[in-house]
Enzyme design. Structure first.
Site, PDB file in Angstrom:
ATOM      1  N   LYS A  71       0.848  -1.205   0.000  1.00 10.57           N
ATOM      2  CA  LYS A  71       0.000   0.000   0.000  1.00 10.57           C
ATOM      3  C   LYS A  71       0.880   1.251   0.000  1.00 10.57           C
ATOM      4  O   LYS A  71       0.660   2.172  -0.783  1.00 10.57           O
ATOM      5  CB  LYS A  71      -0.878   0.020   1.252  1.00 10.57           C
ATOM      6  CG  LYS A  71      -1.582   1.352   1.489  1.00 10.57           C
ATOM      7  CD  LYS A  71      -2.423   1.382   2.754  1.00 10.57           C
ATOM      8  CE  LYS A  71      -1.661   1.751   3.981  1.00 10.57           C
ATOM      9  NZ  LYS A  71      -1.341   3.171   4.146  1.00 10.57           N
ATOM     10  N   ASN A  72       1.911   1.267   0.848  1.00 13.95           N
ATOM     11  CA  ASN A  72       2.686   2.503   1.022  1.00 13.95           C
ATOM     12  C   ASN A  72       3.650   2.775  -0.118  1.00 13.95           C
ATOM     13  O   ASN A  72       4.331   3.786  -0.138  1.00 13.95           O
ATOM     14  CB  ASN A  72       3.401   2.497   2.377  1.00 13.95           C
ATOM     15  CG  ASN A  72       2.382   2.610   3.498  1.00 13.95           C
ATOM     16  OD1 ASN A  72       1.223   2.955   3.262  1.00 13.95           O
ATOM     17  ND2 ASN A  72       2.789   2.290   4.714  1.00 13.95           N
ATOM     18  N   ARG A 123       0.945  14.820  12.364  1.00 18.99           N
ATOM     19  CA  ARG A 123       1.355  14.522  10.973  1.00 18.99           C
ATOM     20  C   ARG A 123       1.491  15.796  10.128  1.00 18.99           C
ATOM     21  O   ARG A 123       0.834  15.968   9.097  1.00 18.99           O
ATOM     22  CB  ARG A 123       0.376  13.537  10.342  1.00 18.99           C
ATOM     23  CG  ARG A 123       0.232  12.274  11.174  1.00 18.99           C
ATOM     24  CD  ARG A 123      -0.531  11.197  10.487  1.00 18.99           C
ATOM     25  NE  ARG A 123       0.307  10.459   9.543  1.00 18.99           N
ATOM     26  CZ  ARG A 123      -0.171   9.438   8.829  1.00 18.99           C
ATOM     27  NH1 ARG A 123      -1.425   9.111   8.892  1.00 18.99           N
ATOM     28  NH2 ARG A 123       0.634   8.784   7.993  1.00 18.99           N
ATOM     29  N   ASP A 151       4.395   0.632  11.790  1.00 25.31           N
ATOM     30  CA  ASP A 151       3.087   0.114  11.345  1.00 25.31           C
ATOM     31  C   ASP A 151       2.806  -1.280  11.874  1.00 25.31           C
ATOM     32  O   ASP A 151       1.656  -1.717  11.845  1.00 25.31           O
ATOM     33  CB  ASP A 151       3.007   0.104   9.808  1.00 25.31           C
ATOM     34  CG  ASP A 151       3.156   1.497   9.239  1.00 25.31           C
ATOM     35  OD1 ASP A 151       3.454   1.616   8.036  1.00 25.31           O
ATOM     36  OD2 ASP A 151       3.000   2.462   9.999  1.00 25.31           O
ATOM     37  N   CYS A 157      -4.534   8.340   8.794  1.00 19.99           N
ATOM     38  CA  CYS A 157      -4.893   7.853  10.132  1.00 19.99           C
ATOM     39  C   CYS A 157      -4.602   8.916  11.184  1.00 19.99           C
ATOM     40  O   CYS A 157      -3.602   9.623  11.110  1.00 19.99           O
ATOM     41  CB  CYS A 157      -4.086   6.608  10.467  1.00 19.99           C
ATOM     42  SG  CYS A 157      -4.587   5.189   9.515  1.00 19.99           S
ATOM     43  N   ARG A 162      -8.685  -0.529   4.263  1.00 23.86           N
ATOM     44  CA  ARG A 162      -7.827   0.363   3.462  1.00 23.86           C
ATOM     45  C   ARG A 162      -6.483  -0.288   3.160  1.00 23.86           C
ATOM     46  O   ARG A 162      -5.882  -0.052   2.125  1.00 23.86           O
ATOM     47  CB  ARG A 162      -7.533   1.640   4.264  1.00 23.86           C
ATOM     48  CG  ARG A 162      -8.589   2.687   4.234  1.00 23.86           C
ATOM     49  CD  ARG A 162      -8.060   3.933   4.925  1.00 23.86           C
ATOM     50  NE  ARG A 162      -6.769   4.303   4.357  1.00 23.86           N
ATOM     51  CZ  ARG A 162      -5.811   4.924   5.051  1.00 23.86           C
ATOM     52  NH1 ARG A 162      -5.992   5.210   6.312  1.00 23.86           N
ATOM     53  NH2 ARG A 162      -4.677   5.252   4.475  1.00 23.86           N
TER      54      ARG A 162
HETATM   55  C1  EPZ Z   1       4.462   6.741   5.694  1.00 26.08           C
HETATM   56  O1  EPZ Z   1       3.829   7.861   6.301  1.00 26.08           O
HETATM   57  C2  EPZ Z   1       3.413   5.649   5.734  1.00 26.08           C
HETATM   58  N1  EPZ Z   1       2.238   6.078   5.003  1.00 26.08           N
HETATM   59  C3  EPZ Z   1       3.032   5.336   7.181  1.00 26.08           C
HETATM   60  O2  EPZ Z   1       2.155   4.217   7.149  1.00 26.08           O
HETATM   61  C4  EPZ Z   1       4.284   4.939   7.952  1.00 26.08           C
HETATM   62  O3  EPZ Z   1       3.949   4.762   9.301  1.00 26.08           O
HETATM   63  C5  EPZ Z   1       5.334   6.045   7.828  1.00 26.08           C
HETATM   64  O4  EPZ Z   1       5.608   6.313   6.429  1.00 26.08           O
HETATM   65  C6  EPZ Z   1       6.640   5.670   8.512  1.00 26.08           C
HETATM   66  O5  EPZ Z   1       7.118   4.474   7.980  1.00 26.08           O
HETATM   67  C7  EPZ Z   1       2.279   6.113   3.668  1.00 26.08           C
HETATM   68  O6  EPZ Z   1       3.279   5.798   3.058  1.00 26.08           O
HETATM   69  C8  EPZ Z   1       1.016   6.544   2.981  1.00 26.08           C
HETATM   70  P1  EPZ Z   1       6.866  10.067   7.651  1.00 26.08           P
HETATM   71  P2  EPZ Z   1       4.517   9.334   6.228  1.00 26.08           P
HETATM   72  O7  EPZ Z   1       6.826  11.278   6.791  1.00 26.08           O
HETATM   73  O8  EPZ Z   1       5.122   9.521   4.905  1.00 26.08           O
HETATM   74  C9  EPZ Z   1       6.656  13.329  11.087  1.00 26.08           C
HETATM   75  C10 EPZ Z   1       0.247   2.961   7.648  1.00 26.08           C
HETATM   76  O9  EPZ Z   1      -0.224   2.509   8.702  1.00 26.08           O
HETATM   77  N2  EPZ Z   1       6.728  14.286   9.963  1.00 26.08           N
HETATM   78  O10 EPZ Z   1       8.080   9.210   7.674  1.00 26.08           O
HETATM   79  O11 EPZ Z   1       3.537  10.306   6.718  1.00 26.08           O
HETATM   80  C11 EPZ Z   1       5.305  12.625  11.120  1.00 26.08           C
HETATM   81  O12 EPZ Z   1       4.353  13.410  11.808  1.00 26.08           O
HETATM   82  C12 EPZ Z   1       0.785   4.373   7.604  1.00 26.08           C
HETATM   83  O13 EPZ Z   1       0.316   2.331   6.566  1.00 26.08           O
HETATM   84  C13 EPZ Z   1       6.886  15.633  10.254  1.00 26.08           C
HETATM   85  O14 EPZ Z   1       6.973  16.026  11.413  1.00 26.08           O
HETATM   86  O15 EPZ Z   1       5.654   9.119   7.323  1.00 26.08           O
HETATM   87  C14 EPZ Z   1       5.618  11.347  11.845  1.00 26.08           C
HETATM   88  O16 EPZ Z   1       5.615  11.588  13.235  1.00 26.08           O
HETATM   89  C15 EPZ Z   1       0.682   5.097   8.928  1.00 26.08           C
HETATM   90  N3  EPZ Z   1       6.925  16.512   9.234  1.00 26.08           N
HETATM   91  C16 EPZ Z   1       7.032  11.012  11.366  1.00 26.08           C
HETATM   92  O17 EPZ Z   1       7.581  12.254  10.879  1.00 26.08           O
HETATM   93  C17 EPZ Z   1       6.825  16.115   7.924  1.00 26.08           C
HETATM   94  O18 EPZ Z   1       6.881  16.982   7.023  1.00 26.08           O
HETATM   95  C18 EPZ Z   1       7.060   9.974  10.256  1.00 26.08           C
HETATM   96  O19 EPZ Z   1       6.454  10.541   9.146  1.00 26.08           O
HETATM   97  C19 EPZ Z   1       6.651  14.743   7.643  1.00 26.08           C
HETATM   98  C20 EPZ Z   1       6.617  13.840   8.685  1.00 26.08           C
END
Ligand code: EPZ
Length: 417
Positions: free
Chosen positions: A22-23, A121, A304, A116, A396
């Protein structure tokens, strides 16, 4: 509203086939906007996030066919229409249209992404990178209008190796003027999958999968092809279920390397895993031992799988310490597990999980996608019947979940009420 009703404690025998990640696919589909050429994406899971992105592409003017796990996309007539809240707010991955629109059209008008509710985020890392590359950003109450004359390649340092920001900067750098270097990039396997898609179109992306990625901008891109990698989160969820209820339970079509952290923790708990070429076979394990889990960025224990693993830890003898380090609020499932008889004390982003507890079927709800997976695991282990409401969250991220589990001996009904 959809719910599932699970009759617990059935042994599971047979094979579960893992679908595309999915991701990864939620980034690959918006990435296809980068080229006027034809894109073919194989091994696409039929999940609601994919359906939402197909609808968004069609709204933008794409010609899309989706048959037998193959997506064929022709974006030659796509226009930079505004991506309203109707589309953008449904999934987190809508923000990938930012990078692909800025590259193709030098402009994007899009509402805030959804996703989610597991933390605030923010997308500050994405926005900071775009503005460094010459993008003017106007934000009004969660709605973004961005414009640039031409994206410029830059050295971009990430304070945090964000998966989404790494992919978004790759999308915005492939057609930029000059070279972009992402320093402290995320190294998750999905990043490499996206980079191979971009390079199949003629992009010049080097170092994906490491913490430094270099992209040399090119003039234009052509047809693209990619096969979605197996979903390591789906695979890990089924391995956890098989460790609790399996009898010769095989999880097929996986990449073992993407699951090393989980495999290591399951082995520490006493699970015997038989690793094949692209599969792992597990059995129900007695006298599971408590293990400590601390989630982290790849190749650490993926966040995850933290929630599904917390359900597993309720079945381990002793006291397990669980710590979530990526999101602020990823323990909302704990009260629902405790309602089923678990003994979990949660505080801030940590939890102490005491086992082994005999879980009892209850009416519970899925608060988010992976919380839903945790409740599914608990319901399958519990004595009696468990009803999980708000199951749309779960559907999803897990393709044909009920069929896959009933085909190996589970007793689950999906009810649309
Ligand atoms: C991706 O989310 C995945 N989603 C998430 O999977 C997964 O948990 C995550 O990567 C980490 O592996 C998708 O790919 C659609 P991040 P993403 O940017 O891209 C903070 C699932 O269950 N952050 O690495 O949003 C953020 O708030 C989902 O399948 C900022 O602060 O992950 C979080 O605390 C959930 N500012 C952390 O970094 C930003 O600009 C990780 O976010 C971006 C992120």
């Amino acid at each position: 509203m959809k719910k599932i009703v699970i009759e617990g404690n059935h042994l599971l025998s047979g094979t579960v086939h893992i679908g595309g990640a999915k991701n990864s696919v939620v980034a690959l589909i918006p990435a296809s906007i980068l080229t006027k050429g034809k894109c073919v994406i194989e091994n696409v899971p039929d999940i609601s996030d994919v359906r939402i992105l197909i609808d968004t592409l069609k709204y933008l003017g794409s010609k899309v066919t989706f048959k037998d796990e193959v997506l064929t996309i022709d974006n030659s007539n796509v226009e930079p229409k505004a991506i309203s809240e109707e589309f953008a707010s449904k999934i987190r991955a809508s923000y990938y249209f930012m990078g692909s629109f800025l590259s193709r059209f030098n402009t994007v008008d899009i509402s805030c992404p959804g996703g989610c509710v597991i933390g605030t985020r923010p997308i500050d890392i994405h926005l900071e990178a775009f503005s460094k590359m010459g993008v003017k950003i106007k934000e009004d109450d969660g709605h973004y209008v961005m414009n640039t004359k031409k994206l410029e390649g830059k050295n971009i340092f990430f304070n945090f190796p964000s998966v989404g920001a790494t992919i978004n900067v790759m999308l915005s750098a492939v057609l930029a003027k000059g070279k972009t270097k992402i320093i402290n990039a995320a190294t998750e396997p999905e990043i490499t999958n996206v980079a191979s898609f971009l390079n199949s179109m003629g992009a010049k992306v080097f170092g994906a999968g490491t913490s430094t990625i270099e992209i040399t901008g090119v003039e234009e891109l052509h047809d693209g092809y990619v096969k979605v990698i197996p979903d390591r989160i789906e695979a890990g969820t089924y391995l956890i279920i098989g460790s609790l209820l399996g009898r010769n339970f095989k999880v097929d079509d996986i990449i073992e390397e993407h699951l090393y952290a989980l495999i290591s923790k399951l082995e520490d708990a006493g699970v015997k895993l038989k690793v094949g070429k692209n599969s792992i076979t597990v059995n129900k394990t007695k006298n599971l031992k408590a293990v400590n889990i601390k989630t982290g960025v790849y190749p650490g224990f993926v966040t995850d799988l933290g929630q599904p693993m917390s359900a597993f830890l309720t079945q381990c003898e002793g006291e397990s310490l669980f710590e979530e380090t990526i999101y602020e609020n990823r323990l909302r499932h704990v009260p629902h597990l405790n309602n089923m008889g678990a003994d979990i004390k949660a505080f801030d982003k940590k939890a102490i999980i005491r086992g082994k507890t005999n879980l009892v079927g209850r009416k519970v709800k899925a608060t988010d996608l992976r919380a839903g997976a945790a409740m599914l695991i608990a319901g399958m282990v519990a004595n009696g019947t468990t009803t999980i409401y708000n199951i749309e969250h779960l559907l999803r991220g897990y393709e044909r979940l009920v069929d896959k589990l009933n085909n190996v001996g589970a007793n689950i009904k999906l009810i649309d009420e």
